[in-house]
Design a protein around this motif. Structure first.
Motif, PDB file in Angstrom:
ATOM      1  N   TRP A 124       0.724   0.014  -7.215  1.00 29.98           N
ATOM      2  CA  TRP A 124       0.428  -0.679  -5.959  1.00 29.98           C
ATOM      3  C   TRP A 124       1.200  -1.996  -5.859  1.00 29.98           C
ATOM      4  O   TRP A 124       1.707  -2.338  -4.787  1.00 29.98           O
ATOM      5  N   LEU A 125       1.320  -2.720  -6.959  1.00 29.47           N
ATOM      6  CA  LEU A 125       2.026  -4.002  -6.931  1.00 29.47           C
ATOM      7  C   LEU A 125       3.509  -3.823  -6.630  1.00 29.47           C
ATOM      8  O   LEU A 125       4.122  -4.686  -5.974  1.00 29.47           O
ATOM      9  N   VAL A 149       2.728  -3.701   2.476  1.00 31.72           N
ATOM     10  CA  VAL A 149       1.741  -4.503   3.201  1.00 31.72           C
ATOM     11  C   VAL A 149       2.389  -5.756   3.773  1.00 31.72           C
ATOM     12  O   VAL A 149       2.176  -6.109   4.938  1.00 31.72           O
ATOM     13  N   LEU A 150       3.189  -6.423   2.963  1.00 28.37           N
ATOM     14  CA  LEU A 150       3.806  -7.675   3.405  1.00 28.37           C
ATOM     15  C   LEU A 150       4.886  -7.448   4.465  1.00 28.37           C
ATOM     16  O   LEU A 150       5.102  -8.301   5.329  1.00 28.37           O
ATOM     17  N   LEU A 196       2.060  -3.197  -2.250  1.00 20.86           N
ATOM     18  CA  LEU A 196       2.050  -4.597  -1.809  1.00 20.86           C
ATOM     19  C   LEU A 196       3.280  -4.971  -0.984  1.00 20.86           C
ATOM     20  O   LEU A 196       3.143  -5.625   0.063  1.00 20.86           O
ATOM     21  N   ALA A 239      -3.774  -3.649   3.491  1.00 22.76           N
ATOM     22  CA  ALA A 239      -4.203  -4.288   2.245  1.00 22.76           C
ATOM     23  C   ALA A 239      -5.415  -3.582   1.648  1.00 22.76           C
ATOM     24  O   ALA A 239      -5.552  -3.475   0.423  1.00 22.76           O
ATOM     25  N   THR A 243      -3.967   0.772   1.099  1.00 22.25           N
ATOM     26  CA  THR A 243      -2.906   1.200   0.184  1.00 22.25           C
ATOM     27  C   THR A 243      -3.350   1.292  -1.281  1.00 22.25           C
ATOM     28  O   THR A 243      -2.808   2.133  -2.018  1.00 22.25           O
TER      29      THR A 243
END
Length: 218
Positions: A99-100, A107-108, A104, A132, A135
């Motif tokens: 996810w990171l 999302v950004l 992420l 956020a 995901t």
């Protein structure tokens, strides 16, 4: 757990299939939509929440087959089975690393790509919140699918077929949150449903993934 997380982050960034590929795919999908449906602002504004959520979902799919494949190739997967750290915890950490490096960044980037699709201004915050919350569920479900197909030849296609039906509830609630938010409607109810779904998935799927992985590697 920290060492495992840092190792997986380094592998995802070095081996490819993570940060750059998912983000590039998300960008390409968003850029191609106006060419396929036309530049009409009203139409783009109406379909933007669904397109952005679908693009994020498909971008997450790209790297799922590598979640456990690299560990199987170098033999570290067998070490995880015998390590003091519970296998459920190790798989949860690997899903967090996915996810990171994949979720992420999507999302950004989503609010900026929403501008390209003429997403209404009130919808940007709701889109960010829904992605956020949603995901992480995609990464954890993907871990379960990777555990089912690890070691299989050409398992990437099978992984996608197994995971996509499980992604549908998250897609429905996530896109509905963004759609209602963009239209100025009340979006709290689908947002809470999405949060509850994610919490349930995060709580249960690592145990299911560990169980099928133990059976598959016997």
């Amino acid at each position: 757990m920290k060492a495992l997380l840092l190792r997986d982050l380094r592998l995802a960034l070095r081996a490819g299939g993570g940060f750059g590929l998912g983000l590039a795919f998300f960008l390409i999908v968003t850029m191609l939509v106006p060419f396929s449906v036309g530049p009409e602002a009203t139409l783009l504004r109406a379909i933007a929440p669904g397109v952005l959520w679908l693009g994020a979902l498909l971008a997450c799919l790209l790297s799922l087959d590598r979640l456990l494949a690299l560990d199987l190739e170098d033999g570290s997967l067998e070490l995880l089975l015998t390590a003091p750290l519970p296998l459920e915890g190790a798989l949860a950490v690997k899903a967090l690393a996915h996810w990171l490096t994949t979720g992420l960044p999507l999302v950004l980037a989503a609010p900026f790509l929403g501008v390209m699709l003429q997403l209404a201004a009130p919808g940007h915050l709701w889109l960010l919140a829904s992605l956020a919350l949603g995901t992480p569920a995609l990464s954890v479900i993907g871990m379960f699918g990777a555990a089912l197909t690890v070691g299989m030849k050409r398992g990437g296609l099978l992984l996608s077929l197994l995971v996509l039906p499980l992604y549908i509830p998250t897609l429905i609630f996530g896109a509905e949150v963004a759609r209602r938010g963009a239209a100025g409607l009340e979006a709290t109810t689908p947002l809470l449903m999405l949060a509850g779904l994610t919490l349930a998935v995060v709580a249960l799927m690592p145990f299911a993934a560990a169980a099928v992985l133990r059976m598959g590697l016997r």
